[in-house]
Design a protein around this motif. Structure first.
Motif, short mmCIF file in Angstrom:
data_model
loop_
_atom_site.label_atom_id
_atom_site.label_comp_id
_atom_site.label_asym_id
_atom_site.label_seq_id
_atom_site.Cartn_x
_atom_site.Cartn_y
_atom_site.Cartn_z
N ALA A 236 0.84 -1.20 0.00
CA ALA A 236 0.00 0.00 0.00
C ALA A 236 0.87 1.25 0.00
O ALA A 236 0.52 2.25 -0.63
CB ALA A 236 -0.95 -0.01 1.19
N ASP A 237 2.00 1.19 0.69
CA ASP A 237 2.93 2.32 0.71
C ASP A 237 3.61 2.52 -0.64
O ASP A 237 4.23 3.55 -0.87
CB ASP A 237 4.00 2.13 1.78
CG ASP A 237 3.45 2.28 3.19
OD1 ASP A 237 2.36 2.86 3.35
OD2 ASP A 237 4.12 1.82 4.13
N HIS A 238 3.55 1.52 -1.51
CA HIS A 238 4.17 1.57 -2.84
C HIS A 238 3.12 1.30 -3.92
O HIS A 238 3.43 0.73 -4.97
CB HIS A 238 5.29 0.52 -2.93
CG HIS A 238 6.35 0.71 -1.91
ND1 HIS A 238 7.39 1.59 -2.08
CD2 HIS A 238 6.53 0.15 -0.68
CE1 HIS A 238 8.17 1.57 -1.01
NE2 HIS A 238 7.66 0.70 -0.16
N ALA A 239 1.90 1.72 -3.67
CA ALA A 239 0.76 1.39 -4.53
C ALA A 239 0.95 1.75 -6.01
O ALA A 239 0.60 0.94 -6.87
CB ALA A 239 -0.52 2.02 -3.98
N PRO A 240 1.50 2.92 -6.34
CA PRO A 240 1.60 3.26 -7.76
C PRO A 240 2.45 2.30 -8.59
O PRO A 240 2.24 2.16 -9.79
CB PRO A 240 2.21 4.67 -7.76
CG PRO A 240 1.86 5.23 -6.43
CD PRO A 240 1.90 4.05 -5.49
N THR A 241 3.40 1.64 -7.96
CA THR A 241 4.29 0.73 -8.69
C THR A 241 4.09 -0.73 -8.29
O THR A 241 4.93 -1.57 -8.62
CB THR A 241 5.77 1.14 -8.50
OG1 THR A 241 6.07 1.19 -7.10
CG2 THR A 241 6.06 2.48 -9.15
#
Length: 135
Positions: A33-38
């Motif tokens: 979730a902390d790295h959702a865009p990738t």
């Protein structure tokens, strides 16, 4: 207490990497979730198939690095041979561990560009084409 700790880290590989199972899902989900865009494919596969390879669609062999109890990197080697990366610190080691644990050939790579380059180098693929590469 020692038996519980041993059971929890029975999936310990090396270099602090662990083989994940469904008991790790909440921590992996929080990390992704902390790295959702990738991480859209990793997040989808986590929710669709969990963290244990079953041979079914969307399942894979998942490995992670950790700091204390927190997940700091994840690599999944999917049933179709694609290697999905989200490991800002140690992607090369995790990519090698995921491939070694799965025993499957690499059909493609997906993840942030910097991680793709590091994983390709760590896997000896820097000068070889793979079928699919996404970032």
């Amino acid at each position: 207490m020692l038996a519980a700790a041993h059971a929890r880290y029975a999936g310990l590989i090396e270099d602090g990497a662990i083989l994940l199972d469904d008991s790790d899902a909440a921590r992996v989900d929080a990390f992704l979730a902390d790295h959702a865009p990738t991480s859209p494919v990793l997040r989808h596969n986590l929710h669709a198939a969990g963290l244990i390879f079953t041979g079914l669609s969307n399942s894979g062999t998942w490995v992670a690095s950790r700091a204390g109890d927190a997940i700091t990197g994840v690599v999944a080697h999917a049933r179709n041979g694609h290697l999905f990366l989200q490991a800002p610190r140690d992607v090369g080691a995790l990519a090698r561990h995921a491939v070694a644990r799965s025993g499957r050939a690499i059909a493609g790579l997906a993840g942030p560009r910097v991680q793709l380059e590091a994983a390709r180098a760590a896997l000896g693929l820097a000068d070889r084409a793979v079928a699919v590469e996404r970032h």
